[in-house]
Design an enzyme around this catalytic site. Sequence first.
Site, PDB file in Angstrom:
ATOM      1  N   GLY A 110     -25.541  18.815  -0.303  1.00 38.05           N
ATOM      2  CA  GLY A 110     -25.411  17.892  -1.321  1.00 38.05           C
ATOM      3  C   GLY A 110     -26.728  16.897  -1.349  1.00 38.05           C
ATOM      4  O   GLY A 110     -26.634  15.611  -1.568  1.00 38.05           O
ATOM      5  N   ALA A 114     -27.268  13.038  -2.468  1.00 36.29           N
ATOM      6  CA  ALA A 114     -27.526  12.028  -1.390  1.00 36.29           C
ATOM      7  C   ALA A 114     -28.700  11.174  -1.680  1.00 36.29           C
ATOM      8  O   ALA A 114     -28.697   9.848  -1.570  1.00 36.29           O
ATOM      9  CB  ALA A 114     -27.695  12.617  -0.172  1.00 36.29           C
ATOM     10  N   ASP A 155     -19.443  14.977  -4.247  1.00 34.39           N
ATOM     11  CA  ASP A 155     -20.543  14.856  -3.563  1.00 34.39           C
ATOM     12  C   ASP A 155     -21.099  13.375  -3.219  1.00 34.39           C
ATOM     13  O   ASP A 155     -21.472  12.742  -2.463  1.00 34.39           O
ATOM     14  CB  ASP A 155     -21.517  15.805  -3.760  1.00 34.39           C
TER      15      ASP A 155
HETATM   16  O1  PMV Z   1     -21.995  23.635  -4.564  1.00 38.90           O
HETATM   17  P1  PMV Z   1     -21.480  22.319  -4.058  1.00 38.90           P
HETATM   18  O2  PMV Z   1     -21.392  22.351  -2.603  1.00 38.90           O
HETATM   19  O3  PMV Z   1     -22.164  21.265  -4.833  1.00 38.90           O
HETATM   20  O4  PMV Z   1     -20.072  22.425  -4.681  1.00 38.90           O
HETATM   21  C1  PMV Z   1     -19.568  22.681  -5.843  1.00 38.90           C
HETATM   22  C2  PMV Z   1     -17.988  22.123  -5.927  1.00 38.90           C
HETATM   23  C3  PMV Z   1     -17.332  22.571  -7.216  1.00 38.90           C
HETATM   24  O5  PMV Z   1     -16.082  22.334  -7.086  1.00 38.90           O
HETATM   25  C4  PMV Z   1     -17.541  23.969  -7.491  1.00 38.90           C
HETATM   26  C5  PMV Z   1     -18.198  21.771  -8.343  1.00 38.90           C
HETATM   27  C6  PMV Z   1     -17.999  20.370  -8.032  1.00 38.90           C
HETATM   28  O6  PMV Z   1     -18.667  19.480  -8.627  1.00 38.90           O
HETATM   29  O7  PMV Z   1     -16.967  19.676  -7.750  1.00 38.90           O
END
Ligand code: PMV
Length: 322
Positions: A110, A114, A155
Site C-alpha cells: 500500500g 501510505a 489501506d
Molecule cells: O491489492 P491491494 O493490496 O491493494 O488489496 C486490494 C484489496 C481489494 O479488496 C481487492 C480492493 C480494495 O480496495 O479493497
Amino acid sequence: MKKINVSAPGKLMLLGEHAVVYKYPCIVTAVNQRMHVRVEKTKDTLIAVNAGQVGIKNYKKDIEDIGKGDIVKELKFIEIGLKNFKEKYGLPCGLKITTKSDFSSKFGFGSSSAVCVCLIYALGELFNLNLSKRKLFEICYKTVLDVQKVGSGFDVASAIWGGTIYYILGGKKIIPLKTKSVPIVVGYTGIKADTPTLVRVVEEKYKKNKKLITSIFSLIESLVIEARKRIENKNWERLGFLMNVNQGLLDSLGVGSVEISNLVYAARKAGAYGAKLSGAGGGDCIVALTNIKYRKKVEDEIKKAGGIILKVRTGENGVRTD
Ligand code: PMV
C-alpha cells in the site's frame, strides 16, 4: 514550523479482500515497514518532489498548475492529494517533498495510500489545521478514488489508524481490534498484482452470477465477523481454519494463481495454522498464520516453493511525526 518528517505503515490484508468492495467487512493489519515523507515550506510558488525509489528527481510544478495538464504516473497520489488538499484548505506557499520507503512498491503493502496519508498529515501539521483522523481519511480516500477509480479505502484507514482494524467500505466502520499483533509469516510471490484489473475480474463474475457471488461474499462476511473475535481471543487454530476457508472462497472468485497456491500449500504442509493470499490476488504476498514452533519450517518451505520471505511485525502504529 518550517519542515516536518512523518511516516505511515504499510499494510497487509488479513481477511475479507474483494468482498469489502461490496460493503462486507475486512480485517487489515499495519506492518513495521513504513513510508517516510519529509515536507518543507519554501519561499517560492513551486512544488518540488524527490522520490528516488520511483525514479523521480527534482520534479517541479507551480502550485497554480497542480492537478492540471500531464501528471507523472509515479506522482499521481502526491499531485492529486495536493490538489484535494488545496481545494479544501488552500496552499499558501511552495513545498519541497521527499519520500523514502522501507519497502518496495512491488509488495502490495500500500505504498500509494501510505504516501498520500503521510503528505496530507504533514500538511495538516505544517499549517496547524488539527486534522482529525476522519478528515484525513476523507481527503486521502477521495484521492485514491480520483486516481484509481476503484478501492475500498482499507489501506488508507490502515495507514492512518495503524494496529489491526475491522473495516467497512468508505470508512463506514473503522474498529481497532484489541490485539497487539498477529503471528504471521509473509511470503512474496515475486509477481506484482494489478489491483484495479483484479477488482474488475470479480466485478465481471458478480455481474454474470449475482446470486452465487453474493452467497460467496456472505460466507466471507461471516468468517470475517468470527475472525474478529478469534484474533482478540488469540484463538490461532480457529483463525487459521477461517483463513483457509477464505482462501478457498477467493479462489472461487478467480483471483488465485498457481504461484499463490504453491506458497499457501507449502506453508500449510509445514505446519501453519492457515494460509491465504493477501490483497488483490494474482500475485503479491501470502500470509501464513504460524506458531513459534513451526515458524522456521514454514519460512523454509515457502522459500523452497519459490517465495521470498518478508520479515514484518504486525499491528504497528499509524501515521505519526518522527
Ligand atoms: O491489492 P491491494 O493490496 O491493494 O488489496 C486490494 C484489496 C481489494 O479488496 C481487492 C480492493 C480494495 O480496495 O479493497
